[in-house]
Design a protein around this motif. Structure first.
Motif, PDB file in Angstrom:
ATOM      1  N   HIS A 130       7.933  -0.685  -8.050  1.00  0.00           N
ATOM      2  CA  HIS A 130       7.885   0.317  -6.994  1.00  0.00           C
ATOM      3  C   HIS A 130       8.728   1.525  -7.370  1.00  0.00           C
ATOM      4  O   HIS A 130       9.926   1.402  -7.633  1.00  0.00           O
ATOM      5  CB  HIS A 130       8.404  -0.261  -5.683  1.00  0.00           C
ATOM      6  CG  HIS A 130       7.567  -1.378  -5.149  1.00  0.00           C
ATOM      7  ND1 HIS A 130       7.974  -2.151  -4.101  1.00  0.00           N
ATOM      8  CD2 HIS A 130       6.350  -1.849  -5.496  1.00  0.00           C
ATOM      9  CE1 HIS A 130       7.056  -3.055  -3.832  1.00  0.00           C
ATOM     10  NE2 HIS A 130       6.060  -2.887  -4.673  1.00  0.00           N
TER      11      HIS A 130
ATOM     12  N   ARG B 269       1.699  12.159  -1.082  1.00  0.00           N
ATOM     13  CA  ARG B 269       1.915  13.396  -0.341  1.00  0.00           C
ATOM     14  C   ARG B 269       1.507  14.571  -1.215  1.00  0.00           C
ATOM     15  O   ARG B 269       1.980  14.713  -2.336  1.00  0.00           O
ATOM     16  CB  ARG B 269       3.370  13.528   0.062  1.00  0.00           C
ATOM     17  CG  ARG B 269       3.621  14.740   0.967  1.00  0.00           C
ATOM     18  CD  ARG B 269       5.053  14.844   1.413  1.00  0.00           C
ATOM     19  NE  ARG B 269       5.477  13.566   1.970  1.00  0.00           N
ATOM     20  CZ  ARG B 269       6.741  13.190   2.051  1.00  0.00           C
ATOM     21  NH1 ARG B 269       7.696  13.961   1.616  1.00  0.00           N
ATOM     22  NH2 ARG B 269       7.063  12.023   2.558  1.00  0.00           N
TER      23      ARG B 269
ATOM     24  N   SER C 295      -2.407  11.361   1.517  1.00  0.00           N
ATOM     25  CA  SER C 295      -3.693  10.713   1.238  1.00  0.00           C
ATOM     26  C   SER C 295      -3.836   9.429   2.051  1.00  0.00           C
ATOM     27  O   SER C 295      -2.878   8.947   2.659  1.00  0.00           O
ATOM     28  CB  SER C 295      -3.794  10.367  -0.251  1.00  0.00           C
ATOM     29  OG  SER C 295      -2.917   9.294  -0.559  1.00  0.00           O
ATOM     30  N   ASN C 296      -5.039   8.882   2.058  1.00  0.00           N
ATOM     31  CA  ASN C 296      -5.249   7.564   2.648  1.00  0.00           C
ATOM     32  C   ASN C 296      -4.462   6.539   1.844  1.00  0.00           C
ATOM     33  O   ASN C 296      -4.255   6.704   0.638  1.00  0.00           O
ATOM     34  CB  ASN C 296      -6.731   7.197   2.624  1.00  0.00           C
ATOM     35  CG  ASN C 296      -7.552   8.083   3.540  1.00  0.00           C
ATOM     36  OD1 ASN C 296      -7.051   8.594   4.544  1.00  0.00           O
ATOM     37  ND2 ASN C 296      -8.808   8.270   3.195  1.00  0.00           N
ATOM     38  N   ASP C 297      -4.043   5.473   2.509  1.00  0.00           N
ATOM     39  CA  ASP C 297      -3.321   4.416   1.816  1.00  0.00           C
ATOM     40  C   ASP C 297      -4.219   3.734   0.795  1.00  0.00           C
ATOM     41  O   ASP C 297      -5.427   3.619   0.997  1.00  0.00           O
ATOM     42  CB  ASP C 297      -2.815   3.365   2.812  1.00  0.00           C
ATOM     43  CG  ASP C 297      -1.635   3.854   3.622  1.00  0.00           C
ATOM     44  OD1 ASP C 297      -1.038   4.878   3.241  1.00  0.00           O
ATOM     45  OD2 ASP C 297      -1.307   3.211   4.633  1.00  0.00           O
TER      46      ASP C 297
ATOM     47  N   VAL D 207       0.853  -1.184   0.000  1.00  0.00           N
ATOM     48  CA  VAL D 207       0.000   0.000   0.000  1.00  0.00           C
ATOM     49  C   VAL D 207       0.894   1.241   0.000  1.00  0.00           C
ATOM     50  O   VAL D 207       2.045   1.183   0.420  1.00  0.00           O
ATOM     51  CB  VAL D 207      -0.960   0.050   1.212  1.00  0.00           C
ATOM     52  CG1 VAL D 207      -1.938  -1.098   1.171  1.00  0.00           C
ATOM     53  CG2 VAL D 207      -0.198   0.061   2.520  1.00  0.00           C
ATOM     54  N   THR D 208       0.353   2.328  -0.475  1.00  0.00           N
ATOM     55  CA  THR D 208       1.099   3.578  -0.473  1.00  0.00           C
ATOM     56  C   THR D 208       0.140   4.737  -0.309  1.00  0.00           C
ATOM     57  O   THR D 208      -1.073   4.569  -0.421  1.00  0.00           O
ATOM     58  CB  THR D 208       1.927   3.734  -1.769  1.00  0.00           C
ATOM     59  OG1 THR D 208       2.848   4.812  -1.613  1.00  0.00           O
ATOM     60  CG2 THR D 208       1.033   3.993  -2.967  1.00  0.00           C
ATOM     61  N   GLY D 209       0.662   5.893  -0.047  1.00  0.00           N
ATOM     62  CA  GLY D 209      -0.097   7.135   0.032  1.00  0.00           C
ATOM     63  C   GLY D 209       0.599   8.178  -0.816  1.00  0.00           C
ATOM     64  O   GLY D 209       1.764   8.029  -1.172  1.00  0.00           O
TER      65      GLY D 209
END
Length: 171
Positions: free
Chosen positions: A46, A30, A36-38, A26-28
């Motif tokens: 990646h 910036r 942000s939400n994941d 998962v990532t968010g």
């Protein structure tokens, strides 16, 4: 991605380790308003990972091994491909072959980043019409930088024996 690593004879232990790195990721994002939400990442390499450029090169080399030409007629560097040919028809044929091969394996040749340069060394000035990729016009440039070298439509460091050719660069 895994089949390409197997074809390149990457050790199964390494493939298993890489698979672990890509499971349940998962990532968010910036932004100026915060993070942000994941959200899950289910495709692609990646961004920012030290291993991603190496994995990409291995995978791209395997995916395109049957359509790669000899240097300097086909050159790959990171996510850039340079295709060189002696005619508009030859270049369009190469571009279509790359386009279909990449899409068949889940990749795509960027139409918005593709561009070409036509060198007319014999100075006939003849126009072959627009260069097309999948029916769309590829923008023509008078020069571009490739691997740190400036390539111009009026010559390639004065070291070319062809009467004319086109170089297509796509990321």
């Amino acid at each position: 991605m895994w089949w390409a690593l197997e074809q390149k004879r990457v050790s199964p232990k390494y493939i298993s380790l890489i698979k672990d790195m890509y499971e349940r990721v998962v990532t968010g994002v910036r932004t100026c308003d915060g993070v942000s939400n994941d959200f899950p990442i289910k495709i692609g390499l990646h961004q920012g990972s030290a291993s991603s450029p190496y994995l990409f090169a291995l995978i791209l080399d395997q995916v395109t091994k049957d359509i790669q030409g000899e240097i300097p007629w086909c050159m790959l560097f990171e996510d850039d491909v340079a295709l060189i040919g002696e005619s508009k028809q030859e270049i369009e044929g190469k571009m279509e072959m790359w386009h279909h091969t990449l899409e068949a394996k889940g990749f795509r040749l960027s139409r918005t980043k593709s561009e070409y340069l036509k060198c007319d060394f014999d100075e006939t000035g003849t126009e072959d019409g627009e260069l097309l990729l999948d029916g769309q016009i590829v923008p023509r440039k008078e020069s571009f930088r490739y691997l740190g070298s400036m390539i111009q439509s009026d010559g390639l460091n004065g070291d070319c024996q062809l009467e004319s050719f086109a170089i297509v660069r796509s990321s």
